[in-house]
Design a protein around this motif. Structure first.
Motif, PDB file in Angstrom:
ATOM      1  N   UNK A  57      59.438  49.680  48.808  1.00 23.92           N
ATOM      2  CA  UNK A  57      59.548  51.421  49.241  1.00 23.92           C
ATOM      3  C   UNK A  57      60.851  51.632  48.389  1.00 23.92           C
ATOM      4  N   UNK A  58      61.996  50.582  48.185  1.00 23.84           N
ATOM      5  CA  UNK A  58      63.171  50.914  47.376  1.00 23.84           C
ATOM      6  C   UNK A  58      62.831  51.272  46.273  1.00 23.84           C
ATOM      7  N   UNK A  59      61.954  50.428  45.385  1.00 23.23           N
ATOM      8  CA  UNK A  59      61.581  50.741  44.017  1.00 23.23           C
ATOM      9  C   UNK A  59      60.921  51.814  43.885  1.00 23.23           C
ATOM     10  N   UNK A  60      60.105  52.590  44.505  1.00 28.77           N
ATOM     11  CA  UNK A  60      59.574  53.715  44.447  1.00 28.77           C
ATOM     12  C   UNK A  60      60.765  55.096  44.559  1.00 28.77           C
ATOM     13  N   UNK A  61      61.661  54.723  45.558  1.00 29.59           N
ATOM     14  CA  UNK A  61      62.925  55.657  45.645  1.00 29.59           C
ATOM     15  C   UNK A  61      63.317  55.397  44.120  1.00 29.59           C
ATOM     16  N   UNK A  62      63.880  54.355  43.698  1.00 30.70           N
ATOM     17  CA  UNK A  62      64.823  54.309  42.727  1.00 30.70           C
ATOM     18  C   UNK A  62      63.994  54.756  41.506  1.00 30.70           C
ATOM     19  N   UNK A  63      62.591  54.695  41.308  1.00 34.60           N
ATOM     20  CA  UNK A  63      61.774  55.164  40.125  1.00 34.60           C
ATOM     21  C   UNK A  63      61.644  56.644  40.111  1.00 34.60           C
ATOM     22  N   UNK A  64      61.642  57.200  41.349  1.00 33.82           N
ATOM     23  CA  UNK A  64      61.525  58.602  41.517  1.00 33.82           C
ATOM     24  C   UNK A  64      62.901  59.402  41.106  1.00 33.82           C
ATOM     25  N   UNK A  65      64.012  58.739  41.635  1.00 35.09           N
ATOM     26  CA  UNK A  65      65.130  59.378  41.318  1.00 35.09           C
ATOM     27  C   UNK A  65      65.425  59.070  39.818  1.00 35.09           C
ATOM     28  N   UNK A  66      65.253  58.201  38.955  1.00 29.88           N
ATOM     29  CA  UNK A  66      65.387  57.898  37.643  1.00 29.88           C
ATOM     30  C   UNK A  66      64.479  59.000  36.966  1.00 29.88           C
ATOM     31  N   UNK A  67      63.224  59.247  37.327  1.00 28.17           N
ATOM     32  CA  UNK A  67      62.415  60.068  36.589  1.00 28.17           C
ATOM     33  C   UNK A  67      62.879  61.494  36.878  1.00 28.17           C
ATOM     34  N   UNK A  68      63.188  61.834  38.022  1.00 31.99           N
ATOM     35  CA  UNK A  68      63.651  63.218  38.366  1.00 31.99           C
ATOM     36  C   UNK A  68      64.872  63.330  37.493  1.00 31.99           C
ATOM     37  N   UNK A  69      65.861  62.581  37.334  1.00 36.67           N
ATOM     38  CA  UNK A  69      66.988  62.694  36.649  1.00 36.67           C
ATOM     39  C   UNK A  69      66.737  63.145  35.141  1.00 36.67           C
ATOM     40  N   UNK A  70      65.798  62.184  34.757  1.00 36.72           N
ATOM     41  CA  UNK A  70      65.327  62.471  33.018  1.00 36.72           C
ATOM     42  C   UNK A  70      64.605  63.938  33.122  1.00 36.72           C
ATOM     43  N   UNK A  71      63.992  64.185  34.096  1.00 35.09           N
ATOM     44  CA  UNK A  71      63.398  65.663  34.366  1.00 35.09           C
ATOM     45  C   UNK A  71      64.292  66.887  33.934  1.00 35.09           C
ATOM     46  N   UNK A  72      65.444  66.515  34.522  1.00 32.06           N
ATOM     47  CA  UNK A  72      66.436  67.612  34.517  1.00 32.06           C
ATOM     48  C   UNK A  72      66.933  67.833  33.000  1.00 32.06           C
ATOM     49  N   UNK A  73      67.268  66.527  32.162  1.00 23.73           N
ATOM     50  CA  UNK A  73      67.603  66.560  30.900  1.00 23.73           C
ATOM     51  C   UNK A  73      66.416  67.235  29.927  1.00 23.73           C
ATOM     52  N   UNK A  74      65.172  67.059  30.316  1.00 23.95           N
ATOM     53  CA  UNK A  74      64.148  67.436  29.531  1.00 23.95           C
ATOM     54  C   UNK A  74      63.841  69.127  29.849  1.00 23.95           C
ATOM     55  N   UNK A  75      64.225  69.540  31.005  1.00 25.42           N
ATOM     56  CA  UNK A  75      64.303  70.978  31.316  1.00 25.42           C
ATOM     57  C   UNK A  75      65.348  71.499  30.451  1.00 25.42           C
ATOM     58  N   UNK A  76      66.598  71.062  30.547  1.00 24.51           N
ATOM     59  CA  UNK A  76      67.709  71.631  29.849  1.00 24.51           C
ATOM     60  C   UNK A  76      67.425  71.727  28.197  1.00 24.51           C
ATOM     61  N   UNK A  77      66.944  70.705  27.681  1.00 25.15           N
ATOM     62  CA  UNK A  77      66.706  70.553  26.529  1.00 25.15           C
ATOM     63  C   UNK A  77      65.400  70.984  25.899  1.00 25.15           C
TER      64      UNK A  77
END
Length: 223
Positions: A57-77
């Motif tokens: 479960x911790x892996x899913x949490x980490x994976x989601x947070x990492x992907x969501x953080x990249x998502x912010x950069x993709x939106x902004x860029x």
């Protein structure tokens, strides 16, 4: 082709959406279990629970947070290609977090009511749909055992038909179209260390620690 003015409007709309998304961004965290790792013995052993919760479960949490953080950069860029590529990671890891967060609440030690047969309106709805509680268990186990590879078995509520339904989903896909009441993880990491590759044995045992109180509460809210 868009005019320069139209492209400018589009760009401004995209940046505005990105600012709004960034403003409401929150990270997900691993929820605490409402019981100890050893509380579901002997039906789900301590080693499985510890690895399942603290590692998988911790892996899913980490994976989601990492992907969501990249998502912010993709939106902004304004990187539409990366936005599309990230959807798979968002769906898989976000679904894993949603599904497991529900799964832990669906379980309870025997000392705290785990395995006690449902009562009241929930039992009436089950018996109305499948004829008996035992028949529901049999139908559910057949569906869950039949999931190819990894996935989940579900008891959900259909708001349109006002009926309970059994469903399955692959991988970590969350249940859509139905309100999830009960989810059973049938990935091998949920049972292999104890039941090897005999999924039906795991499915038979898990009903001894199902928390029907939480299922009944979700059913009441769904209605």
């Amino acid at each position: 082709m868009l005019s320069l003015a139209a492209r400018s409007v589009k760009s401004n709309q995209f940046k505005s959406a990105a600012r709004c998304l960034t403003a409401v961004r929150t990270k997900v965290t691993l929820p605490d279990l409402p019981y100890g790792y050893d509380a579901l013995e002997p039906y789900i052993n301590t080693e499985i629970m510890k690895l399942h919760h603290s590692k998988h479960h911790q892996t899913y949490v980490n994976g989601y947070n990492a992907a969501e953080e990249k998502l912010q950069g993709s939106f902004q860029g304004g990187n539409l290609t990366e936005l599309i590529a990230l959807q798979t990671a968002i769906k898989f890891n976000g679904g894993g977090h949603i599904n497991h967060s529900l799964f832990w609440q669906n379980l309870a030690p025997k000392s705290n009511g785990g395995g006690e047969k449902p009562t009241g309106e929930l039992l009436k709805a089950i018996e109305s749909k499948w004829g008996s509680f035992d028949e529901f268990i049999a139908k559910f186990n057949t569906a869950a055992a039949g999931v190819q590879g990894s996935g989940w078995g579900w008891l959900g509520y259909n708001k349109e038909s006002k009926q309970l339904e059994i469903a399955t989903t692959p991988n970590q896909d969350p249940l859509l179209g139905l309100i999830p009441l009960l989810g059973v993880d049938v990935w091998e990491h949920a049972y292999y260390l104890q039941y090897k590759n005999v999924r039906p044995d795991y499915l038979k045992a898990i009903w001894e620690v199902i928390n029907w109180k939480t299922v009944a509460d979700r059913f009441a809210k769904a209605q």
